[in-house]
Design an enzyme around this catalytic site. Structure first.
Site, PDB file in Angstrom:
ATOM      1  N   ASN A 106       0.842  -1.186   0.000  1.00 38.15           N
ATOM      2  CA  ASN A 106       0.000   0.000   0.000  1.00 38.15           C
ATOM      3  C   ASN A 106       0.882   1.243   0.000  1.00 38.15           C
ATOM      4  OD1 ASN A 106      -0.379  -1.419   2.848  1.00 38.15           O
ATOM      5  ND2 ASN A 106      -0.697   0.726   3.318  1.00 38.15           N
ATOM      6  N   ASP A 107       0.723   2.183   0.903  1.00 40.18           N
ATOM      7  CA  ASP A 107       1.285   3.534   0.769  1.00 40.18           C
ATOM      8  C   ASP A 107       2.752   3.567   0.326  1.00 40.18           C
ATOM      9  OD1 ASP A 107      -1.075   3.651   2.176  1.00 40.18           O
ATOM     10  OD2 ASP A 107      -0.304   4.872   3.803  1.00 40.18           O
ATOM     11  N   GLN A 123       4.673   0.446   2.071  1.00 38.92           N
ATOM     12  CA  GLN A 123       4.015  -0.429   3.024  1.00 38.92           C
ATOM     13  C   GLN A 123       3.883  -1.819   2.397  1.00 38.92           C
ATOM     14  OE1 GLN A 123       2.138   0.750   6.438  1.00 38.92           O
ATOM     15  NE2 GLN A 123       4.258   1.251   6.015  1.00 38.92           N
ATOM     16  N   ARG A 233      -0.329   9.337  12.974  1.00 39.55           N
ATOM     17  CA  ARG A 233       0.607   8.645  12.090  1.00 39.55           C
ATOM     18  C   ARG A 233       0.900   9.434  10.807  1.00 39.55           C
ATOM     19  NH1 ARG A 233      -4.204   5.386  12.046  1.00 39.55           N
ATOM     20  NH2 ARG A 233      -5.295   5.391  10.036  1.00 39.55           N
ATOM     21  N   ASP A 234       1.801   8.835  10.002  1.00 37.13           N
ATOM     22  CA  ASP A 234       2.131   9.274   8.650  1.00 37.13           C
ATOM     23  C   ASP A 234       2.934  10.582   8.630  1.00 37.13           C
ATOM     24  OD1 ASP A 234       0.489   7.122   8.011  1.00 37.13           O
ATOM     25  OD2 ASP A 234      -1.240   8.385   7.607  1.00 37.13           O
TER      26      ASP A 234
END
Length: 506
Positions: A106-107, A123, A233-234
């Site tokens: 993913n990301d 990810q 997060r992130d």
């Protein structure tokens, strides 16, 4: 169950049968826990027990004995292997859209350019084709189009699963590290995994570094930012030259985001927080030029963006939410660090890839700019110039009442670039995929996407499993997943009129 294996080769292979019920696998060196994974295991011994191997680099443990713990039967243990390389049998996959060798992605994470290489971390669940075991995979490219996957760099540990984060070059020689070190800030998602639940860890923002061009990571022992909210997060970090500080944008919770400052990457102070309706996760903040005037852009995971002003402490938006994406496949885009004069973004494409041993892919990198149309500022996303330099013109044509038809007899990523005399009532067949433009909408299969404006130019790029469209100079963007690997065959346009070009990329 405990099982001891002496490590004699570079890679240790875990047998994977995707989509099966999961069991917890723990791997120890003596009393030290090295890895914890939720591994799908085929319980029906009449079926094939595994579809692929997920390889761990265990070169550092050669000559030592690792202990495996978990509720596994003997037949599963017999399928573990050791190899000198982690090469996999090639799969049919997209040509220009990055996919993992095997497993779920993913990301995009840690996007940074350094010493001629574009790093794309991501990810990654290397042991299944669905979300779990969040780790960081790694791939590199010299042209932003052809990425080669290398060894994984971050796995879940006692602090939690490894969620999204960013990368930058240590050009101010901080943290006692050399100038050419690569730094990575990521979210340690404490409480997500059994291992981190036992240690009582929460969500923290942490820093790792690499001294070998991103091939291996070392983690700093203390968090850069300790627990703020339940799952903040992130982190995305950049240097703000005007106020001489590093800036971190972070998702806090709900639709709330925070801005933090630090001069040393260790001590962070929150200087702003704000709520943006519907926006959440994976924030980014960057500056563009719009007709000679600087403008700041704040983006969130779903492709919402906001223009505004940033003074190094607070972001003040004009309050107008706009959409970079017209469809829901792209998500969690991140911009590259260390690309002066260019703002380059890669989104994760939420494709299912039914029948494949990989799930998800990355979009073709886009270069971002701010443009004005009828006095309104818009964000433009067009494929990077490396893509345009790579594609080769095959045909030029025009069409009217009789339409247009051609045949492409060799495989490649095809692009139809159309300049329209009118934008309503025309259809396109590209190999075995059909797109129809009518009633202010774009129709693909059973999906209708309402278009925000009449189209003047349309670019359609088709790769295995995916169609990308960018229209009106990149201000209207759409993605559709296909169920086809076909990259040659019939091309047909009916209805409307205009002029076009057909390109092929490899």
């Amino acid at each position: 169950m405990e099982h001891n294996i002496k490590i004699e080769q570079n890679y240790f292979g875990i047998p994977i049968q995707p989509e099966q019920p999961e069991e917890t696998l723990e791997i120890f060196l003596g009393d030290k826990k090295l890895f914890e994974f939720h591994v799908p295991v085929c319980k029906d011994l009449s079926e094939r027990k595994y579809a692929y191997y997920s390889y761990l680099n265990v070169e550092d443990y050669k000559g030592q004995t690792l202990t495996l713990k978990g509720a596994f039967d003997q037949s599963f243990l017999e399928d573990f292997c050791q190899r000198d390389t982690n090469e996999q049998e090639p799969l049919k996959r997209p040509l220009l859209h990055f996919t993992a060798e095997r497993g779920w992605i993913n990301d995009p994470n840690g996007l940074v350019y350094h010493n001629g290489q574009y790093h794309l971390f991501f990810q990654y669940n290397p042991v299944n084709t669905q979300w779990q075991n969040m780790s960081w995979g790694h791939s590199v490219s010299t042209d932003l189009l052809h990425f080669k996957q290398t060894d994984n760099v971050l796995y879940p540990d006692a602090f939690g699963a490894v969620y999204s984060g960013c990368g930058l070059v240590n050009d101010r020689e901080l943290l006692g590290l050399p100038k050419d070190a690569l730094l990575f800030c990521y979210t340690a998602a404490g409480g997500i995994t059994p291992w981190s639940r036992k240690t009582g860890a929460g969500f923290t923002q942490r820093i790792a570094y690499s001294l070998d061009e991103g091939q291996t990571f070392l983690k700093l022992p203390k968090p850069a930012i300790n627990v703020l909210r339940e799952d903040s997060r992130d982190p995305k970090i950049f240097w703000h030259d005007e106020t001489k500080a590093y800036i971190m944008v972070l998702w806090l919770e709900g639709n709330e985001f925070g801005i933090f400052r630090s001069e040393n990457l260790q001590d962070w102070t929150m200087t702003d927080s704000f709520v943006l309706d519907e926006a959440w996760e994976c924030p980014d903040l960057f500056k563009l030029d719009c007709e000679g005037e600087p403008v700041w852009v704040f983006t969130s995971a779903d492709g919402f963006y906001y223009f505004g002003d940033f003074d190094g402490y607070t972001f003040r938006t004009d309050g107008v939410q706009k959409k970079a994406y017209m469809t829901r496949i792209p998500y969690a885009a991140q911009t590259y660090s260390n690309t002066p004069g260019r703002v380059i973004s890669i989104p994760w494409l939420r494709t299912r890839n039914v029948g494949k041993l990989y799930t998800g892919m990355m979009g073709i990198p886009r270069e971002l700019s701010a443009v004005k149309r009828n006095g309104e500022k818009l964000l433009s996303l067009v494929p990077v110039r490396e893509y345009n330099e790579n594609k080769k013109l095959q045909k030029e044509f025009s069409w009217g009442e009789d339409g247009y038809e051609a045949e492409l007899d060799h495989e490649g990523v095809a692009e139809l670039a159309l300049n329209l005399n009118e934008s309503t009532g025309f259809s396109i067949q590209l190999f075995n995929q059909n797109l129809s433009f009518r009633d202010h909408g774009l129709f693909y299969k059973d999906e209708r996407t309402v278009l925000p404006e009449n189209l003047k130019d349309v670019h359609i790029i088709i790769d295995r499993g995916i169609i990308e469209l960018y229209c009106n100079s990149g201000t209207v963007n759409l993605w559709y997943e296909t169920d086809s690997d076909l990259l040659c065959g019939k091309i047909q346009i009916t209805g409307g009129s205009g002029a076009g070009k057909l390109y092929i990329s490899h």
